[in-house]
Enzyme design. Structure first.
Site, PDB file in Angstrom:
ATOM      1  CB  SER A 278      -0.962  -0.046   1.196  1.00 26.26           C
ATOM      2  OG  SER A 278      -1.978   0.923   1.074  1.00 26.26           O
ATOM      3  CG  ASP A 372      -6.360  -2.729  -3.979  1.00 29.26           C
ATOM      4  OD1 ASP A 372      -7.053  -2.373  -3.009  1.00 29.26           O
ATOM      5  OD2 ASP A 372      -5.219  -2.286  -4.202  1.00 29.26           O
ATOM      6  CG  HIS A 406      -5.490  -2.638  -0.092  1.00 24.19           C
ATOM      7  ND1 HIS A 406      -4.833  -2.097  -1.178  1.00 24.19           N
ATOM      8  CD2 HIS A 406      -4.967  -2.025   1.006  1.00 24.19           C
ATOM      9  CE1 HIS A 406      -3.959  -1.189  -0.769  1.00 24.19           C
ATOM     10  NE2 HIS A 406      -4.011  -1.134   0.559  1.00 24.19           N
TER      11      HIS A 406
END
Length: 467
Positions: A278, A372, A406
């Site tokens: 991320s 995601d 994610h």
């Protein structure tokens, strides 16, 4: 020749290659020090059945365990209830329906779960990856890697919650391997934890950086260390004397961490690897683009633009990519979906937020969850590939996982479908379908190790110094 190519895991699509995953049990792990395993099975005078775990007693968190039940009646229907608590006391649990064989034996590696539970079909590790928090918007995060998570299992008669308890057992899921050194690092401004494998070394070095949660997560670095890597879990905000929030970061801090690793006698040169998820992904791309000594970079659902905070390096300032709250949506459950909130970095005026990754001398691997919901990870990876090749750089490897969200974590970590986003200030959806996400985590874990072993073993072309 195509500008980019990527491998799709779990399905076939165009020219993408299908990978088949074999979720077979590993060999028994070595005993860890500093704790005693829980009993793998026990019974009372009223319990004729018994739970068994193989390997018995404990396994490492990223390794499979075979669960079986013996002493049942022939073809008896039972419910298996699994649970564990994290360090905060948060309870995660799940259940699945099964039927014993004609000998009264149940082996989850051979017996499919029946419809009606948290999962169905042949899922030997389903009782782990399907765990869900009792309180919504919680994510399973291991904070103290020196102690295991304890998986508790109950076998209940029939397929109802009120059935008679037939057997129960407990099994430790371990993070820190015996012989792996856990070293607190307070070197200059660097705040980190170094994990060194057992042995003389030197070992391939990797810096591990997480996302917007802050603090100092150690669990991923700790687990990778037992696979032969010198792992530096690096904090960068929300920890000790580091910045308290995400307003601005200075790349010189991360440069100190790189230099610390390059100078360490147990770290094998000539360069180190980077692993970021991320926000940690775009920080790793920035490090690879501006700093010396970076051989390989792996991002998990990262971005190719600077996000969330202003980034400084010497006389260079990269502003964060803009976003539009009007593009935030709500799903059917009333949760925020921020997938489209970020601006397109290619349409950013002057591409001010776009990270100049063409300056990087190392190789890239982009791990992508195609569901995601945090942002458009696949788009970022594909555009990175185009950009690198347009500047004469080597084509990066992109591995896409259909149905993965994610948070692609170490194997058998329960999927987090939604939780609090610190920058948004509200719960958001992260995406993912539990089974597909679980498959993705197993494969991605091995792909990451293979990539680091391949390019950090000292036999590849040496990293070129930047001018």
């Amino acid at each position: 020749m195509a500008l980019f190519a990527f491998r799709l895991v779990g399905a076939t699509l165009g020219r993408c290659r299908l990978t088949r995953l074999l979720l077979t049990p590993s060999r028994a792990a070595r005993r860890c020090a500093g704790w005693r395993p829980q009993s793998s099975a026990f019974s009372t005078s009223r319990m004729e059945a018994g739970v068994k775990f193989s390997p018995a007693g404990w396994t490492f968190f990223d390794e499979p365990v075979v669960i079986s039940v013996e002493g049942l009646r022939p073809e008896q229907e039972v419910t298996l209830r699994a649970s564990l608590r994290d360090e905060t006391g948060e309870l995660f649990d799940t259940r699945a329906f099964y039927r014993a064989d004609i000998d009264g034996y149940l082996d989850l590696s051979r017996s499919p779960a029946l419809e009606g539970g948290s999962f169905s079909g042949l899922e030997p590790m389903g009782l782990l990856w399907s765990l869900k928090p009792q309180n919504p918007f919680r994510r399973l995060v291991k904070r103290d890697v020196r102690r295991p998570l304890v998986l508790e299992l109950e076998v209940v008669e029939g397929h109802s919650a009120s059935g008679r308890l037939l057997a129960k057992g407990a099994h430790d899921r371990v993070f820190l391997r015996d012989g792996v050194q856990r070293i607190t690092v307070r070197e200059g401004r660097v705040r980190a934890t170094l994990f060194l494998p057992s042995g003389d070394g030197p070992f391939p070095g990797v810096i591990d950086i997480y996302g917007t949660g802050g603090g100092l997560p150690e669990y991923r670095a700790c687990l990778l260390a037992k696979h032969g890597f010198a792992m530096l879990a690096l904090a960068y905000y929300g920890y000790e004397d580091l910045p308290k929030n995400m307003k601005e970061f200075h790349l010189e801090y991360f440069e100190e961490a790189v230099n610390y690793m390059l100078k360490h006698p147990k770290v094998k040169g000539p360069g180190v690897g980077l692993l970021g998820h991320s926000k940690g992904g775009d920080l790793c791309v920035s490090m690879a683009s501006f700093l010396k000594g970076i051989t390989v970079t792996v991002t998990i659902n990262g971005c190719i633009a600077n996000v969330g905070a202003t980034l400084h390096y010497k006389d260079i300032t990269i502003p964060p990519l803009g976003f539009d709250v009007k593009r935030v949506k709500k799903n059917k459950s009333g949760l925020f979906d921020i997938t489209d909130a970020l601006d397109n970095p290619l349409e950013d005026p002057g591409r001010q937020s776009f990270i100049p990754l063409e300056k990087a001398e190392g190789r890239f691997l982009f791990i992508v969850g195609q569901d995601d919901r945090n942002w458009k990870s696949e788009f970022f990876a594909v555009e990175a590939s185009k950009h690198l090749q347009a500047h004469g750089k080597e084509k990066p490897e992109i591995i896409c996982y259909p149905g993965a969200g994610h948070y692609i974590e170490p194997p058998y970590t329960p999927m987090c479908p939604a939780s609090m986003h610190l920058l948004v200030g509200s719960p958001v959806v992260w995406g993912g379908e539990p089974k597909a996400h679980a498959v993705a985590q197993v494969d991605a874990w091995q792909q990451i190790q293979n990539f680091f072993h391949k390019h950090l073993n000292g036999k590849q072309d040496k990293i070129l110094n930047k001018l």
